[in-house]
Design a protein around this motif. Structure first.
Motif, mmCIF file in Angstrom:
data_model
loop_
_atom_site.group_PDB
_atom_site.id
_atom_site.type_symbol
_atom_site.label_atom_id
_atom_site.label_comp_id
_atom_site.label_asym_id
_atom_site.label_seq_id
_atom_site.Cartn_x
_atom_site.Cartn_y
_atom_site.Cartn_z
ATOM 1 N N TYR A 118 0.806 -1.224 0.000
ATOM 2 C CA TYR A 118 0.000 0.000 0.000
ATOM 3 C C TYR A 118 0.838 1.273 0.000
ATOM 4 O O TYR A 118 0.280 2.379 -0.026
ATOM 5 C CB TYR A 118 -0.962 -0.017 1.184
ATOM 6 N N LYS A 119 2.181 1.131 -0.015
ATOM 7 C CA LYS A 119 3.016 2.302 -0.274
ATOM 8 C C LYS A 119 2.717 2.866 -1.659
ATOM 9 O O LYS A 119 2.911 4.064 -1.914
ATOM 10 C CB LYS A 119 4.497 1.945 -0.177
ATOM 11 N N ARG A 133 -7.737 1.755 -4.834
ATOM 12 C CA ARG A 133 -7.970 0.927 -6.025
ATOM 13 C C ARG A 133 -6.747 0.945 -6.927
ATOM 14 O O ARG A 133 -5.984 1.909 -6.951
ATOM 15 C CB ARG A 133 -9.206 1.414 -6.781
ATOM 16 N N GLU A 134 -6.611 -0.119 -7.710
ATOM 17 C CA GLU A 134 -5.444 -0.276 -8.567
ATOM 18 C C GLU A 134 -5.326 0.854 -9.589
ATOM 19 O O GLU A 134 -4.227 1.108 -10.100
ATOM 20 C CB GLU A 134 -5.514 -1.627 -9.295
ATOM 21 N N THR A 135 -6.416 1.527 -9.895
ATOM 22 C CA THR A 135 -6.408 2.614 -10.874
ATOM 23 C C THR A 135 -6.118 3.975 -10.256
ATOM 24 O O THR A 135 -6.081 4.980 -10.971
ATOM 25 C CB THR A 135 -7.772 2.680 -11.578
ATOM 26 N N ALA A 238 -2.261 -5.012 -12.164
ATOM 27 C CA ALA A 238 -1.996 -4.926 -10.719
ATOM 28 C C ALA A 238 -3.227 -5.391 -9.964
ATOM 29 O O ALA A 238 -4.368 -5.183 -10.416
ATOM 30 C CB ALA A 238 -1.648 -3.496 -10.331
ATOM 31 N N PHE A 239 -2.998 -6.031 -8.792
ATOM 32 C CA PHE A 239 -4.106 -6.558 -7.998
ATOM 33 C C PHE A 239 -3.869 -6.314 -6.508
ATOM 34 O O PHE A 239 -2.801 -6.656 -5.982
ATOM 35 C CB PHE A 239 -4.266 -8.071 -8.219
ATOM 36 N N GLY A 320 -10.504 -4.974 -2.888
ATOM 37 C CA GLY A 320 -10.003 -6.245 -3.408
ATOM 38 C C GLY A 320 -10.893 -6.874 -4.468
ATOM 39 O O GLY A 320 -10.685 -8.034 -4.830
ATOM 40 N N SER A 321 -11.845 -6.114 -4.990
ATOM 41 C CA SER A 321 -12.829 -6.718 -5.899
ATOM 42 C C SER A 321 -12.262 -7.035 -7.279
ATOM 43 O O SER A 321 -12.788 -7.896 -7.977
ATOM 44 C CB SER A 321 -14.050 -5.807 -6.041
#
Length: 352
Positions: A118-119, A133-135, A238-239, A320-321
């Motif tokens: 989460y950095k 979110r990954e975006t 990325a996830f 995490g969806s």
């Protein structure tokens, strides 16, 4: 190494993430595994260990120069430094050295998995947008995780291999001598509290006791990492990977106190790095009295990291969806994870 099947190169093999990844891969008949670390390890079955200094270009090339059958690189290495800016050069250099060495000799290379955290979202800097979110947009550098991902994105252009970036929350698992092992730090803190006849107090910042956060079980993380590395739809993605539940320390801390048979007392801000610094003689005495395994105090101490986590007086969780939409549906209850890890520490005689 066999010329058939998949061959994993696990970089950072002695950390919480790398050890559990190797444990998972070693249960699968279609994988052979090579673990890289500074300390090396004992070869067993289909798992081979290599000691290497990834900051030394010549040593990296010499040790990796014969690994021509590698198909998947799982990169989970990390070099700690005293400031965020100082983290960039060594952590980017290690990844670069691995890529240079492996690409030069491994024509079967299919995928490179990069372990992040989460950095990426600025979680270490202060309050940030949740759920992450990954975006989400990047922020002002320096941040080595951004640089590592850009390196992969740029390098992948025109190559046959793909990449994935895996973003766990705080990881719960077993490893010794690791600077980021929250579960072990809690277990040792609770054990010493009990030895001194003290109740268990949450030592974090005021406000951190009541904030929402999440964790990632190391076993679940290993399975998700291999899934993303072998599922074609996950290529160049990325996830966020987490247990799937949220918690607050104000409900988890009573559970931890009860596990260790301790009374619960109100939170009190403490620097564990400071107050635990003089506890080494006590720990050795506890080891002799309780018949603990002969590990150095430094091997079971992750006080700076625990202080860091307990300083989060803001929410710390991601969405995490995306992983579920792409097909990974596993989850772990975080309370059950803590209990299982504490049981494991006791079974290994790490704690009384």
């Amino acid at each position: 190494m066999s010329k058939q099947g998949k061959v994993a190169l696990v970089v950072g093999a002695q950390g919480v993430i790398g050890r559990n990844l190797i444990d998972h891969l070693s249960t699968r008949d279609d994988w052979q595994v090579i673990g890289l670390s500074r300390r090396g390890g004992t070869d067993e079955g289909r798992v081979q260990h290599i000691a290497v200094d990834l900051l030394d270009i010549d040593d990296t090339r010499a040790k990796l120069g014969k690994l021509d059958q590698v198909t998947h690189v799982f990169y989970a290495a990390y070099q700690d430094r005293s400031s965020w800016a100082e983290l960039v050069p060594p952590n980017v250099a290690m990844l670069t050295n691995v890529l240079d060495a492996i690409e030069a000799v491994a024509p079967r290379l299919e995928h490179i998995s990069l372990m992040q955290g989460y950095k990426v979202y600025g979680g270490h800097l202060g309050p940030f947008k949740t759920p992450a979110r990954e975006t989400d947009a990047a922020f002002m550098p320096p941040e080595f995780m951004h640089d590592q991902q850009r390196l992969l994105e740029q390098r992948q252009q025109g190559r046959a291999w793909s990449w994935s970036a895996i973003r766990p929350a705080v990881v719960g698992g077993f490893a010794l001598g690791n600077p980021m092992n929250l579960a072990l730090a809690i277990a040792v803190y609770a054990s010493i509290s009990k030895e001194l006849g003290l109740p268990l107090r949450f030592p974090g910042k005021p406000g951190a006791y009541d904030r929402l956060l999440e964790m990632t079980d190391a076993g679940l993380l290993a399975r998700a990492t291999v899934w993303a590395a072998t599922e074609p739809r996950c290529a160049n993605q990325a996830f966020n990977i987490t247990n799937g539940d949220l918690f607050r320390w104000n409900e988890m801390w009573p559970f931890i106190a009860d596990y260790f048979g301790l009374e619960l007392a109100p939170p009190l801000p403490l620097s564990l790095d400071t107050v635990m610094a003089d506890k080494e003689p006590l720990w050795h005495a506890m080891g002799e009295r309780h018949g603990l395994a002969p590990h150095a105090y430094a091997e079971v101490s992750s006080w700076r990291f625990a202080d860091f986590v307990f300083s989060w007086d803001y929410d710390m969780f991601g969405d995490g969806s995306k992983a579920r939409r792409y097909g990974f549906h596993e989850h772990v209850e975080t309370k059950a994870m803590f209990a299982r890890l504490f049981d494991d520490f006791r079974r290994r005689k790490i704690i009384p």
